[in-house]
Design an enzyme around this catalytic site. Structure first.
Site, PDB file in Angstrom:
ATOM      1  CG  ASP A  29       1.441  14.144  14.518  1.00 35.64           C
ATOM      2  OD1 ASP A  29       1.676  13.866  15.708  1.00 35.64           O
ATOM      3  OD2 ASP A  29       2.122  13.742  13.560  1.00 35.64           O
ATOM      4  CD  GLU A  58       0.275   7.588   5.520  1.00 34.59           C
ATOM      5  OE1 GLU A  58       0.137   6.489   6.097  1.00 34.59           O
ATOM      6  OE2 GLU A  58       0.701   8.611   6.084  1.00 34.59           O
ATOM      7  CB  SER A  84      -0.908  -0.011   1.229  1.00 35.33           C
ATOM      8  OG  SER A  84      -0.134  -0.114   2.403  1.00 35.33           O
ATOM      9  CG  HIS A  94       1.234   1.893   4.900  1.00 36.33           C
ATOM     10  ND1 HIS A  94       0.163   1.995   4.038  1.00 36.33           N
ATOM     11  CD2 HIS A  94       1.308   3.091   5.531  1.00 36.33           C
ATOM     12  CE1 HIS A  94      -0.387   3.189   4.154  1.00 36.33           C
ATOM     13  NE2 HIS A  94       0.292   3.887   5.044  1.00 36.33           N
TER      14      HIS A  94
HETATM   15  P1  FAD Z   1      -3.464   7.232  20.506  1.00 32.81           P
HETATM   16  O1  FAD Z   1      -3.630   5.789  20.270  1.00 32.81           O
HETATM   17  O2  FAD Z   1      -4.604   7.986  21.089  1.00 32.81           O
HETATM   18  O3  FAD Z   1      -2.170   7.401  21.445  1.00 32.81           O
HETATM   19  C1  FAD Z   1      -1.570   8.685  21.615  1.00 32.81           C
HETATM   20  C2  FAD Z   1      -0.769   8.699  22.931  1.00 32.81           C
HETATM   21  O4  FAD Z   1      -1.690   8.670  24.035  1.00 32.81           O
HETATM   22  C3  FAD Z   1       0.150   7.485  23.127  1.00 32.81           C
HETATM   23  O5  FAD Z   1       1.277   7.928  23.830  1.00 32.81           O
HETATM   24  C4  FAD Z   1      -0.683   6.533  23.984  1.00 32.81           C
HETATM   25  O6  FAD Z   1       0.137   5.673  24.751  1.00 32.81           O
HETATM   26  C5  FAD Z   1      -1.460   7.518  24.859  1.00 32.81           C
HETATM   27  N1  FAD Z   1      -2.786   7.062  25.266  1.00 32.81           N
HETATM   28  C6  FAD Z   1      -3.675   6.348  24.542  1.00 32.81           C
HETATM   29  N2  FAD Z   1      -4.823   6.193  25.244  1.00 32.81           N
HETATM   30  C7  FAD Z   1      -4.657   6.845  26.427  1.00 32.81           C
HETATM   31  C8  FAD Z   1      -5.464   7.057  27.580  1.00 32.81           C
HETATM   32  N3  FAD Z   1      -6.718   6.574  27.671  1.00 32.81           N
HETATM   33  N4  FAD Z   1      -4.959   7.798  28.599  1.00 32.81           N
HETATM   34  C9  FAD Z   1      -3.702   8.311  28.533  1.00 32.81           C
HETATM   35  N5  FAD Z   1      -2.872   8.114  27.482  1.00 32.81           N
HETATM   36  C10 FAD Z   1      -3.344   7.412  26.441  1.00 32.81           C
HETATM   37  N6  FAD Z   1      -1.597  12.096  12.210  1.00 32.81           N
HETATM   38  C11 FAD Z   1      -2.472  12.943  11.603  1.00 32.81           C
HETATM   39  O7  FAD Z   1      -2.671  14.073  12.076  1.00 32.81           O
HETATM   40  N7  FAD Z   1      -3.158  12.553  10.482  1.00 32.81           N
HETATM   41  C12 FAD Z   1      -2.996  11.318   9.921  1.00 32.81           C
HETATM   42  O8  FAD Z   1      -3.632  11.001   8.929  1.00 32.81           O
HETATM   43  C13 FAD Z   1      -2.063  10.415  10.525  1.00 32.81           C
HETATM   44  N8  FAD Z   1      -1.850   9.177  10.022  1.00 32.81           N
HETATM   45  C14 FAD Z   1      -0.999   8.318  10.669  1.00 32.81           C
HETATM   46  C15 FAD Z   1      -0.826   7.014  10.170  1.00 32.81           C
HETATM   47  C16 FAD Z   1       0.031   6.123  10.806  1.00 32.81           C
HETATM   48  C17 FAD Z   1       0.207   4.733  10.258  1.00 32.81           C
HETATM   49  C18 FAD Z   1       0.749   6.533  11.974  1.00 32.81           C
HETATM   50  C19 FAD Z   1       1.690   5.597  12.675  1.00 32.81           C
HETATM   51  C20 FAD Z   1       0.566   7.816  12.484  1.00 32.81           C
HETATM   52  C21 FAD Z   1      -0.301   8.716  11.842  1.00 32.81           C
HETATM   53  N9  FAD Z   1      -0.511  10.000  12.321  1.00 32.81           N
HETATM   54  C22 FAD Z   1      -1.379  10.857  11.697  1.00 32.81           C
HETATM   55  C23 FAD Z   1       0.203  10.468  13.508  1.00 32.81           C
HETATM   56  C24 FAD Z   1      -0.591  10.169  14.805  1.00 32.81           C
HETATM   57  O9  FAD Z   1      -1.852  10.783  14.766  1.00 32.81           O
HETATM   58  C25 FAD Z   1       0.235  10.695  15.961  1.00 32.81           C
HETATM   59  O10 FAD Z   1       1.373   9.882  16.142  1.00 32.81           O
HETATM   60  C26 FAD Z   1      -0.506  10.904  17.258  1.00 32.81           C
HETATM   61  O11 FAD Z   1       0.379  11.603  18.140  1.00 32.81           O
HETATM   62  C27 FAD Z   1      -0.963   9.610  17.934  1.00 32.81           C
HETATM   63  O12 FAD Z   1      -2.000   9.031  17.273  1.00 32.81           O
HETATM   64  P2  FAD Z   1      -2.593   7.612  17.719  1.00 32.81           P
HETATM   65  O13 FAD Z   1      -3.787   7.356  16.933  1.00 32.81           O
HETATM   66  O14 FAD Z   1      -1.538   6.599  17.785  1.00 32.81           O
HETATM   67  O15 FAD Z   1      -3.041   8.028  19.239  1.00 32.81           O
END
Ligand code: FAD
Length: 286
Positions: free
Chosen positions: A109, A17, A15, A266
């Site tokens: 992010d 991105e 895939s 990916h």
């Molecule tokens: P989460 O899973 O919510 O985790 C974020 C942080 O919070 C982690 O440190 C986790 O340990 C902690 N955490 C989780 N749940 C809790 C809780 N209940 N209480 C306290 N802490 C908690 N960013 C964009 O803006 N747009 C995109 O399209 C995008 N695509 C991405 C695609 C991939 C494959 C990857 C790897 C990253 C992408 N990102 C994107 C970046 C991502 O959004 C950031 O890394 C963001 O900081 C974390 O997202 P997450 O979904 O992993 O967050």
């Protein structure tokens, strides 16, 4: 195509991105990239969701065009920080109308979303996944971090949070980029021990220069192996030499991952085709 079903077939999944371009010129370039990469028959392309100021619906619009006009299978990224619950619900309706059934659910992010546009209905990806699962109709994935998410205290704490995403309904994971495969394979062992057994697609990207290497180390906190660092330093300033070195490095990384059992690759493209094409051609030709 439902990605979890495709992953279950056992064939390697490839895939690319993309991110939504901001100008007409960049849009034309992306469409060229999409056409060129389509020739490699990717299993899907994913479209990021950044919402930096224009409209929160750019991701959905681009997903629709890539599916309808280019015939590509789509994974739409959706982020907590870019959307309210109401917007998520409207977006889901739109995606369903376009027959797009795969969503990568993320927190987002903070630096990708203008402070004034940041939403607060969800604080973590697991909450979004829970809502999307409840709404029904979508196959859901989440992000993971073989070297841990920068905000997490430890990898173990991050994996405990990852488990919450999988328990909420994430059926596959896509990794943050990394440059040392040992991190990926160790991570697989650790998540399996934590009861996470969904497929984990490794995210790969060839480095394009010294500055990018420094940014990644600082922002994403990913390690740069000595061989890669030395090569980037050696070829800095020589565009062709650097391209060849980076693509060779990423191709070797890709082949080793696949040989070690990774379900596919990916490729983060930055909306350009040349490196992604070269890597995939190297992999498929090997
Ligand atoms: P989460 O899973 O919510 O985790 C974020 C942080 O919070 C982690 O440190 C986790 O340990 C902690 N955490 C989780 N749940 C809790 C809780 N209940 N209480 C306290 N802490 C908690 N960013 C964009 O803006 N747009 C995109 O399209 C995008 N695509 C991405 C695609 C991939 C494959 C990857 C790897 C990253 C992408 N990102 C994107 C970046 C991502 O959004 C950031 O890394 C963001 O900081 C974390 O997202 P997450 O979904 O992993 O967050």
């Amino acid at each position: 195509m439902r990605l979890p079903e495709r992953l279950k077939t056992g064939g390697k999944v490839y895939s690319f991105e993309f991110y939504p371009p901001k100008t007409a010129e960049d849009t034309a370039k992306l469409f060229n990239t999409a056409l060129e990469l389509k020739a490699l028959s990717p299993d899907f392309v994913s479209v990021t969701n950044s919402s930096s100021g224009v409209t929160p619906y750019r991701t959905v619009a681009l997903c629709g065009v890539l599916k309808a006009q280019f015939g590509l299978e789509i994974v739409a990224h959706l982020t907590c920080l870019a959307h309210t619950k109401q917007e998520i619900s409207e977006i889901c309706d739109g995606l369903k109308k376009m027959d797009i059934t795969n969503i990568l659910a993320l927190r987002g992010d903070p630096h990708n979303v203008d402070a004034g546009a940041r939403r607060s209905d969800y604080s973590h990806a697991a909450q979004l996944i829970t809502d999307l699962k409840r709404a029904g109709g979508f196959s859901l994935g989440g992000a993971c971090y073989p070297e841990k998410h920068p905000e997490a205290g430890t990898l173990e704490a991050d994996i405990a949070r990852l488990r919450e995403k999988v328990d909420a309904g994430a059926e596959y994971l896509i990794t943050q980029l990394f440059f040392d495969n040992a991190h990926y394979f160790r991570f697989l062992e650790k998540i399996a021990a934590a009861g996470i057994n969904v497929p984990v697609l490794p995210g790969l990207m060839p480095l394009t220069g010294y500055k990018q290497m420094q940014n990644f180390t600082k922002m994403m906190q990913v390690g740069i192996p000595d061989e890669l660092r030395r090569g980037i330093e050696r070829w800095e300033g020589d565009k062709d030499g650097l391209f060849k070195f980076s693509v060779d490095y990423a191709s070797r990384q890709a082949l080793d991952l696949l040989k070690g059992g990774a379900p596919g690759l990916h490729l983060y493209t930055l909306n350009r085709s040349r490196a992604a094409m070269a890597i995939l051609q190297n992999v498929k030709g090997a």
